[in-house]
Design a protein around this motif. Structure first.
Motif, PDB file in Angstrom:
ATOM      1  N   VAL A  70      -3.425  -1.280   1.627  1.00 54.03           N
ATOM      2  CA  VAL A  70      -4.219  -1.056   2.837  1.00 54.03           C
ATOM      3  C   VAL A  70      -4.058   0.419   3.200  1.00 54.03           C
ATOM      4  O   VAL A  70      -3.172   1.103   2.683  1.00 54.03           O
ATOM      5  CB  VAL A  70      -3.818  -1.970   4.020  1.00 54.03           C
ATOM      6  CG1 VAL A  70      -4.167  -3.414   3.731  1.00 54.03           C
ATOM      7  CG2 VAL A  70      -2.356  -1.842   4.361  1.00 54.03           C
ATOM      8  N   ALA A  71      -4.885   0.908   4.062  1.00 56.00           N
ATOM      9  CA  ALA A  71      -4.905   2.335   4.395  1.00 56.00           C
ATOM     10  C   ALA A  71      -3.552   2.797   4.936  1.00 56.00           C
ATOM     11  O   ALA A  71      -2.912   2.106   5.725  1.00 56.00           O
ATOM     12  CB  ALA A  71      -6.002   2.628   5.415  1.00 56.00           C
ATOM     13  N   TYR A  72      -3.158   3.977   4.508  1.00 60.41           N
ATOM     14  CA  TYR A  72      -1.903   4.572   4.966  1.00 60.41           C
ATOM     15  C   TYR A  72      -1.933   4.757   6.485  1.00 60.41           C
ATOM     16  O   TYR A  72      -2.929   5.193   7.046  1.00 60.41           O
ATOM     17  CB  TYR A  72      -1.687   5.928   4.285  1.00 60.41           C
ATOM     18  CG  TYR A  72      -0.420   6.613   4.716  1.00 60.41           C
ATOM     19  CD1 TYR A  72       0.804   6.240   4.175  1.00 60.41           C
ATOM     20  CD2 TYR A  72      -0.446   7.618   5.674  1.00 60.41           C
ATOM     21  CE1 TYR A  72       1.970   6.857   4.574  1.00 60.41           C
ATOM     22  CE2 TYR A  72       0.724   8.239   6.077  1.00 60.41           C
ATOM     23  CZ  TYR A  72       1.931   7.853   5.529  1.00 60.41           C
ATOM     24  OH  TYR A  72       3.093   8.454   5.935  1.00 60.41           O
ATOM     25  N   GLY A  73      -0.842   4.403   7.126  1.00 60.95           N
ATOM     26  CA  GLY A  73      -0.709   4.587   8.567  1.00 60.95           C
ATOM     27  C   GLY A  73      -1.283   3.471   9.400  1.00 60.95           C
ATOM     28  O   GLY A  73      -1.167   3.475  10.613  1.00 60.95           O
ATOM     29  N   LYS A  74      -1.924   2.497   8.742  1.00 64.59           N
ATOM     30  CA  LYS A  74      -2.583   1.419   9.475  1.00 64.59           C
ATOM     31  C   LYS A  74      -2.054   0.065   9.033  1.00 64.59           C
ATOM     32  O   LYS A  74      -1.500  -0.079   7.962  1.00 64.59           O
ATOM     33  CB  LYS A  74      -4.090   1.471   9.257  1.00 64.59           C
ATOM     34  CG  LYS A  74      -4.718   2.752   9.743  1.00 64.59           C
ATOM     35  CD  LYS A  74      -6.199   2.731   9.547  1.00 64.59           C
ATOM     36  CE  LYS A  74      -6.801   4.028  10.066  1.00 64.59           C
ATOM     37  NZ  LYS A  74      -8.236   4.037   9.970  1.00 64.59           N
ATOM     38  N   LYS A  75      -2.285  -0.913   9.883  1.00 63.84           N
ATOM     39  CA  LYS A  75      -1.986  -2.303   9.523  1.00 63.84           C
ATOM     40  C   LYS A  75      -3.260  -3.025   9.111  1.00 63.84           C
ATOM     41  O   LYS A  75      -3.231  -3.933   8.316  1.00 63.84           O
ATOM     42  CB  LYS A  75      -1.331  -3.034  10.696  1.00 63.84           C
ATOM     43  CG  LYS A  75       0.014  -2.449  11.075  1.00 63.84           C
ATOM     44  CD  LYS A  75       0.862  -3.363  11.912  1.00 63.84           C
ATOM     45  CE  LYS A  75       0.436  -3.505  13.335  1.00 63.84           C
ATOM     46  NZ  LYS A  75       1.381  -4.264  14.166  1.00 63.84           N
TER      47      LYS A  75
END
Length: 158
Positions: A18-23
């Protein structure tokens, strides 16, 4: 980070980026959680096509991860009490420290348990995923919160 992907995959967990920095990032993750890819058996494909650049690790819960159930504690004190209980009463413990608490991982050998939401505690199972160890969550203020495996992990209990 790929080492973590391969190690979790060897444990029978369904892993996807999943995208870095996100859940959550709008990924069509429900499709991904329905099938299992043993990334540790396909390291070149994993590195070249799937886990590229900066990414967070997502762990699918439920059937495709050997009926993985994750208890998600958002209260640090509750999380620590539960973790200590598990340490003293189970032969194996697997926990990931999160921004507000812990994720405790269990394999449910009797089938599945439905997802549940309670104050400060969620049970994640079929149709859900959690952000895995090695990931980073960036909150609204820009502060980075790493997800770290607990140093006393011994394995995922059943």
């Amino acid at each position: 980070m790929l080492e973590t992907v391969f190690r979790l995959s060897r444990m029978g967990l369904n892993i996807f980026p999943v995208a870095y920095g996100k859940k959550h990032d709008g990924l069509q993750w429900r499709q991904v959680t329905r099938s299992f890819t043993a990334w540790h058996e396909h390291p070149d494909d994993a590195e070249k096509y799937v886990f590229t650049g900066q990414f967070n690790i997502a762990v699918a819960c439920g059937q495709t991860s050997n009926h993985l159930i994750v208890i998600d504690f958002d209260d640090a004190e509750q999380a620590e009490r539960a973790y200590q209980y598990c340490l003293h009463n189970h032969p194996a413990v697997f926990a990931v420290n999160t921004r507000r608490g812990k994720h405790l991982y269990f394999f449910c050998t009797d089938g599945s348990i439905p997802k549940q939401k309670h104050p400060n505690i969620d049970i994640q199972s079929d149709g859900a995923y959690v952000v895995g160890a090695g990931s980073v969550y960036i909150d609204d203020t820009g502060q980075h919160h790493p997800y770290r495996e607990h140093p006393n992990n011994t394995g995922i209990p059943t």
